[in-house]
Write an enzyme that holds these catalytic residues in place. Structure first.
Site, PDB file in Angstrom:
ATOM      1  N   HIS A   1      19.207  14.477  11.414  1.00 32.30           N
ATOM      2  CA  HIS A   1      19.532  13.495  10.377  1.00 32.30           C
ATOM      3  C   HIS A   1      18.217  12.804   9.992  1.00 32.30           C
ATOM      4  O   HIS A   1      17.447  12.417  10.871  1.00 32.30           O
ATOM      5  CB  HIS A   1      20.538  12.473  10.908  1.00 32.30           C
ATOM      6  CG  HIS A   1      20.692  11.295  10.003  1.00 32.30           C
ATOM      7  ND1 HIS A   1      20.916  11.426   8.654  1.00 32.30           N
ATOM      8  CD2 HIS A   1      20.610   9.952  10.234  1.00 32.30           C
ATOM      9  CE1 HIS A   1      20.990  10.233   8.095  1.00 32.30           C
ATOM     10  NE2 HIS A   1      20.802   9.322   9.038  1.00 32.30           N
TER      11      HIS A   1
ATOM     12  N   SER B   1      24.982   5.508  12.696  1.00 31.62           N
ATOM     13  CA  SER B   1      24.843   4.207  13.333  1.00 31.62           C
ATOM     14  C   SER B   1      26.193   3.729  13.848  1.00 31.62           C
ATOM     15  O   SER B   1      27.243   4.112  13.333  1.00 31.62           O
ATOM     16  CB  SER B   1      24.273   3.206  12.336  1.00 31.62           C
ATOM     17  OG  SER B   1      22.936   3.545  12.065  1.00 31.62           O
TER      18      SER B   1
ATOM     19  N   GLU C   1      29.827   6.940   3.810  1.00 31.06           N
ATOM     20  CA  GLU C   1      29.819   5.518   4.149  1.00 31.06           C
ATOM     21  C   GLU C   1      29.661   4.679   2.882  1.00 31.06           C
ATOM     22  O   GLU C   1      29.383   3.491   2.953  1.00 31.06           O
ATOM     23  CB  GLU C   1      28.738   5.208   5.169  1.00 31.06           C
ATOM     24  CG  GLU C   1      27.329   5.553   4.773  1.00 31.06           C
ATOM     25  CD  GLU C   1      26.341   5.216   5.884  1.00 31.06           C
ATOM     26  OE1 GLU C   1      25.884   6.153   6.541  1.00 31.06           O
ATOM     27  OE2 GLU C   1      26.030   4.042   6.087  1.00 31.06           O
TER      28      GLU C   1
ATOM     29  N   SER D   1      18.022   0.540  15.789  1.00 28.04           N
ATOM     30  CA  SER D   1      18.497   1.832  15.286  1.00 28.04           C
ATOM     31  C   SER D   1      17.531   2.953  15.689  1.00 28.04           C
ATOM     32  O   SER D   1      17.963   4.061  16.017  1.00 28.04           O
ATOM     33  CB  SER D   1      18.759   1.808  13.780  1.00 28.04           C
ATOM     34  OG  SER D   1      17.591   1.983  13.043  1.00 28.04           O
TER      35      SER D   1
ATOM     36  N   ASN E   1      17.067   9.252   1.813  1.00 26.16           N
ATOM     37  CA  ASN E   1      18.185   9.261   2.765  1.00 26.16           C
ATOM     38  C   ASN E   1      19.501   9.372   1.995  1.00 26.16           C
ATOM     39  O   ASN E   1      19.849   8.473   1.230  1.00 26.16           O
ATOM     40  CB  ASN E   1      18.185   7.986   3.613  1.00 26.16           C
ATOM     41  CG  ASN E   1      19.186   8.051   4.763  1.00 26.16           C
ATOM     42  OD1 ASN E   1      19.889   9.046   4.927  1.00 26.16           O
ATOM     43  ND2 ASN E   1      19.242   6.994   5.551  1.00 26.16           N
TER      44      ASN E   1
ATOM     45  N   THR F   1      13.486   3.935   1.761  1.00 22.90           N
ATOM     46  CA  THR F   1      14.283   4.991   2.410  1.00 22.90           C
ATOM     47  C   THR F   1      15.612   5.232   1.689  1.00 22.90           C
ATOM     48  O   THR F   1      16.505   5.878   2.242  1.00 22.90           O
ATOM     49  CB  THR F   1      14.550   4.653   3.901  1.00 22.90           C
ATOM     50  OG1 THR F   1      15.514   3.591   3.981  1.00 22.90           O
ATOM     51  CG2 THR F   1      13.287   4.228   4.620  1.00 22.90           C
TER      52      THR F   1
ATOM     53  N   LYS G   1       9.374  10.434  15.521  1.00 28.83           N
ATOM     54  CA  LYS G   1       9.395   9.572  16.707  1.00 28.83           C
ATOM     55  C   LYS G   1      10.407  10.073  17.736  1.00 28.83           C
ATOM     56  O   LYS G   1      10.200   9.961  18.937  1.00 28.83           O
ATOM     57  CB  LYS G   1       9.727   8.133  16.310  1.00 28.83           C
ATOM     58  CG  LYS G   1       8.575   7.433  15.624  1.00 28.83           C
ATOM     59  CD  LYS G   1       8.915   5.979  15.342  1.00 28.83           C
ATOM     60  CE  LYS G   1       7.692   5.321  14.706  1.00 28.83           C
ATOM     61  NZ  LYS G   1       7.801   3.886  14.603  1.00 28.83           N
TER      62      LYS G   1
ATOM     63  N   CYS H   1      26.294   7.673   9.045  1.00 28.70           N
ATOM     64  CA  CYS H   1      25.750   8.972   8.587  1.00 28.70           C
ATOM     65  C   CYS H   1      26.348  10.162   9.329  1.00 28.70           C
ATOM     66  O   CYS H   1      26.096  11.314   8.969  1.00 28.70           O
ATOM     67  CB  CYS H   1      24.238   8.976   8.747  1.00 28.70           C
ATOM     68  SG  CYS H   1      23.448   7.617   7.903  1.00 28.70           S
TER      69      CYS H   1
ATOM     70  N   ASP I   1       0.853  -1.191   0.000  1.00 26.83           N
ATOM     71  CA  ASP I   1       0.000   0.000   0.000  1.00 26.83           C
ATOM     72  C   ASP I   1       0.902   1.261   0.000  1.00 26.83           C
ATOM     73  O   ASP I   1       1.710   1.430   0.917  1.00 26.83           O
ATOM     74  CB  ASP I   1      -0.879  -0.028   1.261  1.00 26.83           C
ATOM     75  CG  ASP I   1      -1.812   1.168   1.367  1.00 26.83           C
ATOM     76  OD1 ASP I   1      -1.706   2.097   0.531  1.00 26.83           O
ATOM     77  OD2 ASP I   1      -2.647   1.168   2.296  1.00 26.83           O
TER      78      ASP I   1
HETATM   79  N1  CAA Z   1      -0.894   3.130   5.715  1.00 33.78           N
HETATM   80  C1  CAA Z   1      -0.306   3.981   6.583  1.00 33.78           C
HETATM   81  N2  CAA Z   1       0.695   3.618   7.441  1.00 33.78           N
HETATM   82  C2  CAA Z   1       1.117   2.336   7.387  1.00 33.78           C
HETATM   83  C3  CAA Z   1       0.549   1.406   6.507  1.00 33.78           C
HETATM   84  C4  CAA Z   1      -0.514   1.841   5.639  1.00 33.78           C
HETATM   85  N3  CAA Z   1      -1.083   1.014   4.769  1.00 33.78           N
HETATM   86  N4  CAA Z   1       1.170   0.215   6.685  1.00 33.78           N
HETATM   87  C5  CAA Z   1       2.118   0.416   7.656  1.00 33.78           C
HETATM   88  N5  CAA Z   1       2.061   1.690   8.071  1.00 33.78           N
HETATM   89  C6  CAA Z   1       2.915   2.331   9.066  1.00 33.78           C
HETATM   90  C7  CAA Z   1       3.125   1.470  10.298  1.00 33.78           C
HETATM   91  O1  CAA Z   1       2.038   1.578  11.194  1.00 33.78           O
HETATM   92  C8  CAA Z   1       4.403   2.082  10.832  1.00 33.78           C
HETATM   93  O2  CAA Z   1       4.105   3.288  11.483  1.00 33.78           O
HETATM   94  P1  CAA Z   1       4.619   3.528  12.999  1.00 33.78           P
HETATM   95  O3  CAA Z   1       6.087   3.280  12.978  1.00 33.78           O
HETATM   96  O4  CAA Z   1       4.219   4.921  13.298  1.00 33.78           O
HETATM   97  O5  CAA Z   1       3.911   2.501  13.819  1.00 33.78           O
HETATM   98  C9  CAA Z   1       5.180   2.457   9.563  1.00 33.78           C
HETATM   99  O6  CAA Z   1       4.211   2.475   8.515  1.00 33.78           O
HETATM  100  C10 CAA Z   1       6.272   1.468   9.202  1.00 33.78           C
HETATM  101  O7  CAA Z   1       5.713   0.205   9.226  1.00 33.78           O
HETATM  102  P2  CAA Z   1       6.586  -1.052   9.699  1.00 33.78           P
HETATM  103  O8  CAA Z   1       7.290  -0.745  10.970  1.00 33.78           O
HETATM  104  O9  CAA Z   1       5.702  -2.257   9.629  1.00 33.78           O
HETATM  105  O10 CAA Z   1       7.640  -1.100   8.501  1.00 33.78           O
HETATM  106  P3  CAA Z   1       8.759  -2.164   8.195  1.00 33.78           P
HETATM  107  O11 CAA Z   1       8.780  -3.288   9.171  1.00 33.78           O
HETATM  108  O12 CAA Z   1       8.614  -2.495   6.749  1.00 33.78           O
HETATM  109  O13 CAA Z   1      10.092  -1.324   8.446  1.00 33.78           O
HETATM  110  C11 CAA Z   1      11.567   0.527   8.245  1.00 33.78           C
HETATM  111  C12 CAA Z   1      10.419  -0.225   7.630  1.00 33.78           C
HETATM  112  C13 CAA Z   1      11.092   1.185   9.532  1.00 33.78           C
HETATM  113  C14 CAA Z   1      12.064   1.582   7.259  1.00 33.78           C
HETATM  114  C15 CAA Z   1      12.691  -0.494   8.559  1.00 33.78           C
HETATM  115  O14 CAA Z   1      13.137  -1.090   7.385  1.00 33.78           O
HETATM  116  C16 CAA Z   1      13.867   0.118   9.230  1.00 33.78           C
HETATM  117  O15 CAA Z   1      13.881   0.241  10.428  1.00 33.78           O
HETATM  118  N6  CAA Z   1      14.872   0.472   8.432  1.00 33.78           N
HETATM  119  C17 CAA Z   1      16.110   0.992   8.874  1.00 33.78           C
HETATM  120  C18 CAA Z   1      15.954   2.243   9.576  1.00 33.78           C
HETATM  121  C19 CAA Z   1      17.165   3.027   9.404  1.00 33.78           C
HETATM  122  O16 CAA Z   1      17.333   3.673   8.380  1.00 33.78           O
HETATM  123  N7  CAA Z   1      18.027   2.925  10.399  1.00 33.78           N
HETATM  124  C20 CAA Z   1      19.258   3.595  10.348  1.00 33.78           C
HETATM  125  C21 CAA Z   1      19.073   4.950  10.793  1.00 33.78           C
HETATM  126  S1  CAA Z   1      20.486   5.943  10.691  1.00 33.78           S
HETATM  127  C22 CAA Z   1      20.913   5.876   9.112  1.00 33.78           C
HETATM  128  O17 CAA Z   1      20.487   6.630   8.293  1.00 33.78           O
HETATM  129  C23 CAA Z   1      21.912   4.868   8.883  1.00 33.78           C
HETATM  130  C24 CAA Z   1      23.235   5.292   9.208  1.00 33.78           C
HETATM  131  O18 CAA Z   1      23.697   5.927  10.147  1.00 33.78           O
HETATM  132  C25 CAA Z   1      24.012   4.725   8.212  1.00 33.78           C
END
Ligand code: CAA
Length: 369
Positions: free
Chosen positions: A243, A318, A83, A206, A288, A158, A252, A115, A31
């Protein structure tokens, strides 16, 4: 006499292609609201076959040097934070210098801390100038990255790419306070082992580390300057940039800070809506860009800002390392010449469809190529 230092010139380089996250969602049978509303994402900047982390860094550097207008012989330090390593030994600063034809009496190296690497590079340049070791010379600092996850990885919406370059010298674009507020903890929340093409991510960890780092840094700033009052801290700055892995992650973190500070929901919503959410407009058009992501947000706020406008900038890498910087817009911010370049890059991008993206991922799967 206190050394005047800060950002004398700023420039951005975006890659030439873009994918709408809604098209990616459709491709993956998800979706689209999950990516747009759930994660807060918009568009993913993508490289063409002849673009990579070096061409992005070189493009931003050339623009920053041209706008600075100084003599490249007066550059005594060249640092690239990234990175998206091209080589385990040769620094990206050498690849970039080769691309722009730069050689001479300067120190050259690459910084890495996920990052946070670009912020580390900028801090080192500022402190190098403030220490007197620079003997008045300028620094060229670039944050450049290509963020790609494995196809179908939950992190795929992302992705993004881009570079931000600074000439650190007279603070005409912005002065940066030498006092900053750091917090680090050794964890494995996001890492890319040698030889692997894509990062490994513990998403929930993370998010947790990011929240904790943000709170620790803002609390140190609040304690140092605002009697410990986090609300007064956010109120003080015209904007607080973060960031931006994806905008929901930032939201959040603000919620986490509010919960710890005892804000009511209205206060959290007001501070996020007025001080933080408006700083992520450019990030939503890029995705990102790792080391560059915070600085795209800062660049968007500085463009058009009145001289003296104060902002806070929270860097997260990270691993994890965080640092909160405070800046003040200089006289060149009002004109914000880099904004026109950003807008031109956005307007000139080739918009690719999902099937073109999918085909490209099979021939060009790795970020650091
Ligand atoms: N309509 C609206 N919202 C919806 C939806 C829909 N149909 N379906 C899901 N959602 C919402 C969920 O409710 C959730 O919202 P909340 O978090 O507010 O509850 C959101 O969408 C995400 O849903 P999920 O948590 O189920 O998503 P996922 O399991 O597919 O995870 C992700 C996605 C959060 C991006 C995950 O892949 C992740 O954590 N990725 C890595 C995060 C990250 O980038 N970490 C590093 C950070 S720092 C950086 O940039 C790296 C660095 O230093 C190198």
């Amino acid at each position: 006499m206190r050394m005047r230092t800060g950002i004398a010139s700023l420039a951005i380089q975006l890659p030439s292609r873009v994918l709408d996250v809604r098209d990616l969602a459709t491709l993956r049978g998800i979706d689209p609201d999950k990516f747009t509303k759930g994660l807060g994402c918009g568009e993913i900047a993508l490289c063409s076959d002849d673009e990579n982390v070096v061409t992005l860094a070189a493009g931003a550097a050339k623009r920053a040097i041209a706008r600075w207008g100084g003599d490249v012989k007066d550059i005594g330090l060249v640092v690239v934070g990234s990175e998206t390593a091209q080589d385990m030994s040769r620094p990206l600063s050498a690849f970039m210098a080769e691309a722009i034809g730069l050689e001479g009496a300067y120190r050259s190296y690459e910084t890495k801390h996920a990052c946070y690497g670009g912020t580390v590079a900028l801090r080192q340049a500022l402190e190098w100038r403030a220490s007197g070791a620079a003997r008045g010379k300028a620094a060229l600092v670039v944050a450049s990255d290509v963020a790609l996850y494995a196809p179908k990885d939950p992190g795929e919406p992302t992705q993004g790419a881009g570079a931000v370059a600074f000439v650190v010298e007279e603070p005409t674009v912005a002065s940066v306070d030498l006092e900053s507020y750091a917090w680090s903890e050794p964890v494995f929340d996001f890492w890319r082992p040698v030889g692997e093409s894509f990062p490994r991510v513990d998403g929930p960890l993370s998010l947790d580390c990011y929240n904790r780092g943000a709170l620790r840094c803002f609390q140190q700033l609040a304690d140092a300057r605002f009697g410990g009052d986090l609300e007064a801290t956010f109120e003080h700055f015209a904007a607080s940039c973060f960031h931006v892995p994806f905008p929901k992650m930032v939201k959040k973190a603000v919620r986490h800070i509010g919960e710890q500070a005892g804000w009511d929901e209205a206060t959290t919503a007001r501070l996020y809506g007025t001080k933080v959410d408006p700083t992520m407009g450019w990030n939503r058009q890029v995705g990102n860009s790792y080391t560059a992501a915070l600085w795209m947000s800062v660049a968007s706020v500085l463009a058009g800002a009145d001289e003296g406008t104060e902002l806070a900038a929270f860097s997260y890498g990270s691993g994890f390392g965080t640092e909160l910087l405070t800046l003040r817009a200089g006289p060149a911010a009002k004109e914000g010449a880099w904004a026109a370049e950003f807008e031109a890059d956005v307007a000139d991008r080739e918009r690719i469809d999902a099937s073109t993206y999918e085909a490209w991922r099979t021939v060009r799967p790795v970020a650091a190529e």
